[in-house]
Enzyme design. Structure first.
Site, short mmCIF file in Angstrom:
data_model
loop_
_atom_site.label_atom_id
_atom_site.label_comp_id
_atom_site.label_asym_id
_atom_site.label_seq_id
_atom_site.Cartn_x
_atom_site.Cartn_y
_atom_site.Cartn_z
N ASP A 1 3.99 -27.70 32.70
CA ASP A 1 4.21 -27.24 31.33
C ASP A 1 4.12 -28.46 30.43
OD1 ASP A 1 5.32 -26.69 28.87
OD2 ASP A 1 7.22 -25.94 29.65
N LYS B 1 2.51 -27.72 18.72
CA LYS B 1 3.23 -28.97 18.99
C LYS B 1 2.27 -30.15 18.88
CE LYS B 1 6.60 -26.54 21.44
NZ LYS B 1 8.01 -26.42 21.16
N GLN C 1 5.49 -30.45 25.65
CA GLN C 1 6.07 -31.60 24.96
C GLN C 1 5.34 -32.91 25.26
OE1 GLN C 1 8.30 -31.57 22.63
NE2 GLN C 1 8.91 -29.43 22.83
N HIS D 1 12.53 -25.41 30.11
CA HIS D 1 12.63 -24.49 28.98
C HIS D 1 12.73 -23.08 29.55
CE1 HIS D 1 11.11 -22.28 25.43
NE2 HIS D 1 11.41 -23.34 24.72
N CYS E 1 16.68 -23.79 24.10
CA CYS E 1 16.09 -22.91 25.12
C CYS E 1 16.19 -23.54 26.51
CB CYS E 1 14.64 -22.57 24.81
SG CYS E 1 14.42 -21.69 23.28
#
Ligand code: PMP
Length: 407
Positions: free
Chosen positions: A201, A227, A204, A124, A365
């Site tokens: 990261d 999220k 997700q 991202h 993104c």
């Protein structure tokens, strides 16, 4: 799948019970943000109705209550990701701010000319640009771990890239554009062997299964509350204690100091050193409520339900003439990214919306990844615990209709 009661889950989400353009809403943009259960909305509303006050400051009951709820949420997050201590849970505005914090603070203090930071080709923008910014300042360079046509990270190439100049590897746990699950545990082991730190990261991943930062062995882990059925504006940076202790503050202001004078200022202990200013108290409390909500679910059954939705959606997609799946890795979360030959993704998105289907279209993104696939963007349907097989049917019925209008 596993006795997962999706209708009961759906009833917890007020926003789902509505019509969009004359059709019952089918919300398939969960990778962008998830909807909020009533329990989260109520926790935020209750906080403002009964407890609103600034934290860690007041000598009064409301401030004590707000502070207790605020710190209880930090403990919930620490337990949720199995952090060693709540002091290692730093509140940020989201994943983006968490990565910027590490890039500016750790990167600013530790990177020098010739050092390398590795990111993957499926990051991202929020896990690319902060490293470019600090590279510009320090003379370090950002190098890219390749990703193959299926959307799978090239682990062999990664191993070969790890030399003594690599100081940090920053990679997503799951790709937002493709849904690919990356082999972060193996990557962390390889990176540590080579003397590099690893930031994962988790934006997700966190909504899909139980993440254990100690089992992974990562140095930093980041995610966003929104999220995870929590509110926007709140996120988390987890870090290893000795790293966070050694890092300079990111922003200056109230809360992050111990003493201030014009001859010199000393900084507060963790986690407050990194929490300048009045925090998003309601957001923190809402995130705590989201974690309570998730903890009350059967997460294995929920994940099995999502996997079944993905398998069904993939089968349906393969039957659509001219549809090209972008990202065909086998190890992935319930994200279906695709393009339709001869149709711009945004035209498709508009026609889907007219039929009540919310999907994301565009570059997600992740422009470098779109460039690799030579597409301007994709249509992305992303599924979560409250989606149904009927949602998948509605998606493909709408797609058929849109095809008929556009082709
Ligand atoms: N990384 C990934 C993999 C993401 O999916 C997202 C959100 N789309 C981000 C980072 C940025 O998260 P936020 O916008 O909540 O800061």
């Amino acid at each position: 799948a596993g006795g997962f009661d999706v209708e009961r889950v759906r009833a917890d989400f007020p926003i789902l019970q509505q019509q969009i353009n004359g059709h019952p809403l089918v919300y398939l943009d969960n990778a962008a943000t998830t909807q909020k259960p009533r329990a989260v909305i109520d926790a935020i509303s209750d906080y403002y109705c009964y407890d609103n006050s600034n934290v860690h400051r007041g000598a009064h009951t409301l401030s004590d209550r707000a502070t207790a709820k605020f710190e209880a949420a930090r403990q919930k997050v620490a337990d949720f990701v199995n952090a060693e201590t709540p002091a290692q849970v730093i509140w940020t505005r989201g994943t983006t701010e968490a990565i910027n914090l590490v890039a500016a603070s750790w990167g600013g203090a530790n990177l020098k000319a010739g050092d390398r930071v590795l990111v993957s080709a499926m990051e991202h923008h929020s896990n690319i640009v902060p490293w470019q910014l600090v590279a510009e300042k320090t003379g370090a360079q950002v190098d890219v771990i390749p990703v193959d046509e299926s959307g799978t990270l090239d682990l062999k190439a990664f191993a070969l890239m790890l030399d003594h100049r690599v100081r940090l590897v920053s990679v997503n746990h799951v790709s937002n554009a493709l849904g690919t699950i990356n082999p972060v545990a193996e990557m962390i082991a390889l990176a540590h062997d080579a003397g590099a730190l690893v930031l994962v990261d988790g934006a997700q991943a966190i909504g899909h299964w139980a993440v254990d930062v100690q089992a992974l062995g990562c140095d930093f882990y980041t995610f966003s509350g929104h999220k995870l059925f929590g509110p926007t504006g709140i996120g988390v940076l987890y870090g290893r204690r000795e790293l966070l202790d050694a890092m300079p503050p990111y922003q200056g202001g109230g809360e992050m100091i111990e003493t201030v004078s014009f001859t010199g200022t000393t900084y507060n202990q963790l986690p407050y050193k990194f929490e300048a200013g009045t925090p998003d108290i309601a957001g923190v409390i809402g995130l705590g409520a989201a974690i309570d909500y998730i903890n009350a679910l059967d997460r294995r059954a929920a994940a099995a339900h999502e996997d079944a939705l993905l398998a069904y959606a993939r089968d349906r997609a393969l039957q659509v003439p001219g549809l090209r799946l972008i990202g065909t890795a086998t190890n992935k979360v319930a994200v279906l990214s695709f393009v339709l030959e001869g149709v711009h993704p945004s035209d498709l998105g508009m026609l889907m919306d007219q039929q009540g289907i919310a999907v994301r279209t565009g570059h997600h993104c992740a422009q470098p990844l779109m460039d690799q696939y030579q597409v301007p963007g994709t249509v992305r349907a992303s599924f979560t615990i409250y989606n149904t097989f009927e949602d998948v049917d509605r998606l493909f019925a709408a797609l058929d209709k849109a095809r008929g209008m556009l082709l």
